[in-house]
Scaffold this motif. Structure first.
Motif, mmCIF file in Angstrom:
data_model
loop_
_atom_site.group_PDB
_atom_site.id
_atom_site.type_symbol
_atom_site.label_atom_id
_atom_site.label_comp_id
_atom_site.label_asym_id
_atom_site.label_seq_id
_atom_site.Cartn_x
_atom_site.Cartn_y
_atom_site.Cartn_z
ATOM 1 N N SER A 130 0.837 -1.211 0.000
ATOM 2 C CA SER A 130 0.000 0.000 0.000
ATOM 3 C C SER A 130 0.868 1.255 0.000
ATOM 4 O O SER A 130 0.574 2.219 -0.707
ATOM 5 N N ARG A 131 1.953 1.233 0.783
ATOM 6 C CA ARG A 131 2.869 2.379 0.812
ATOM 7 C C ARG A 131 3.558 2.559 -0.542
ATOM 8 O O ARG A 131 3.693 3.684 -1.037
ATOM 9 N N GLN A 134 1.064 4.131 -2.859
ATOM 10 C CA GLN A 134 0.915 5.556 -2.570
ATOM 11 C C GLN A 134 2.102 6.346 -3.131
ATOM 12 O O GLN A 134 1.918 7.408 -3.722
ATOM 13 N N GLU A 135 3.309 5.819 -2.961
ATOM 14 C CA GLU A 135 4.507 6.491 -3.476
ATOM 15 C C GLU A 135 4.467 6.579 -5.001
ATOM 16 O O GLU A 135 4.833 7.600 -5.575
ATOM 17 N N ASP A 138 2.101 9.272 -6.049
ATOM 18 C CA ASP A 138 2.395 10.601 -5.520
ATOM 19 C C ASP A 138 2.615 11.619 -6.640
ATOM 20 O O ASP A 138 3.340 11.363 -7.594
ATOM 21 N N GLU A 142 -4.034 11.590 -5.621
ATOM 22 C CA GLU A 142 -4.016 11.607 -4.162
ATOM 23 C C GLU A 142 -4.956 10.536 -3.629
ATOM 24 O O GLU A 142 -6.134 10.493 -4.016
ATOM 25 N N VAL A 143 -4.427 9.680 -2.774
ATOM 26 C CA VAL A 143 -5.230 8.673 -2.080
ATOM 27 C C VAL A 143 -4.763 8.621 -0.638
ATOM 28 O O VAL A 143 -3.582 8.817 -0.354
ATOM 29 N N ASP A 144 -5.677 8.371 0.276
ATOM 30 C CA ASP A 144 -5.260 8.166 1.657
ATOM 31 C C ASP A 144 -4.770 6.728 1.808
ATOM 32 O O ASP A 144 -4.864 5.916 0.882
ATOM 33 N N PHE A 145 -4.218 6.421 2.985
ATOM 34 C CA PHE A 145 -3.625 5.096 3.169
ATOM 35 C C PHE A 145 -4.671 3.988 3.058
ATOM 36 O O PHE A 145 -4.403 2.945 2.457
ATOM 37 N N ALA A 148 -5.326 3.395 -0.509
ATOM 38 C CA ALA A 148 -4.169 2.694 -1.083
ATOM 39 C C ALA A 148 -4.227 1.211 -0.725
ATOM 40 O O ALA A 148 -3.917 0.355 -1.560
#
Length: 162
Positions: A130-131, A134-135, A138, A142-145, A148
């Motif tokens: 998930s991280r 998100q990276e 970027d 835009e997504v929140d965790f 993601a």
């Protein structure tokens, strides 16, 4: 929905998979994909950078080892297309599937503490994927965790062979 009961703009209201590039699979795989999409639609925070015209529709297709994210507004007006290489996810997805297999095997014979340890490893890999997602998004989307995490579940479901 926000506090006033209206649909928030920065979210997905529809996710579809391109059947031309994402082959239909077994019943179990199709079920996992449907659940991943349902969970994503139910709760998400999603906004293409620089665009405030949501809510959004997302169409996902696969091209070679890349995932194409075609984003449109709720009226199907194109907003953007983002192509995301899946190569950075290969090892994480492979490890995630191995841990999931261990987890399902452990459920039959292991102690609760052993099952919990394996499940913690599974969640850790899911968080890592998930991280990375998100990276990779970027500066583009835009997504929140939590979103993601749900998108990574879908990435896994696209890879799962059943």
């Amino acid at each position: 929905m926000d506090a006033s009961g209206t649909l928030t703009r920065n979210r997905l209201v529809e996710v579809t998979l391109d059947e031309g590039s994402i082959a239909r699979s077994s019943h179990d795989v199709e079920h996992e994909r449907a659940v991943a999409i349902y969970d994503l639609i139910e709760e998400n925070a999603f906004r293409p950078v620089g665009h405030d015209g949501g809510p959004y529709r997302l169409r996902i297709s696969l091209v070679e080892s890349k995932m194409m994210l075609e984003i449109s507004d709720e009226h199907l007006k194109p907003v953007m297309t983002h192509i995301l290489s899946l190569t950075p996810f290969r090892k994480i997805v492979k490890d995630y599937f191995l841990v999931c297999e261990s987890y399902y095997a452990a459920i039959r014979t292991a102690t609760p503490s052993q099952i919990e340890a394996i499940d913690m490893g599974r969640r850790g890999l899911h968080n890592e994927g998930s991280r990375v997602l998100q990276e990779r998004l970027d500066g583009k989307i835009e997504v929140d965790f939590d979103t993601a995490r749900r998108l990574f579940t879908l990435v896994c479901a696209l890879h799962w062979k059943g």
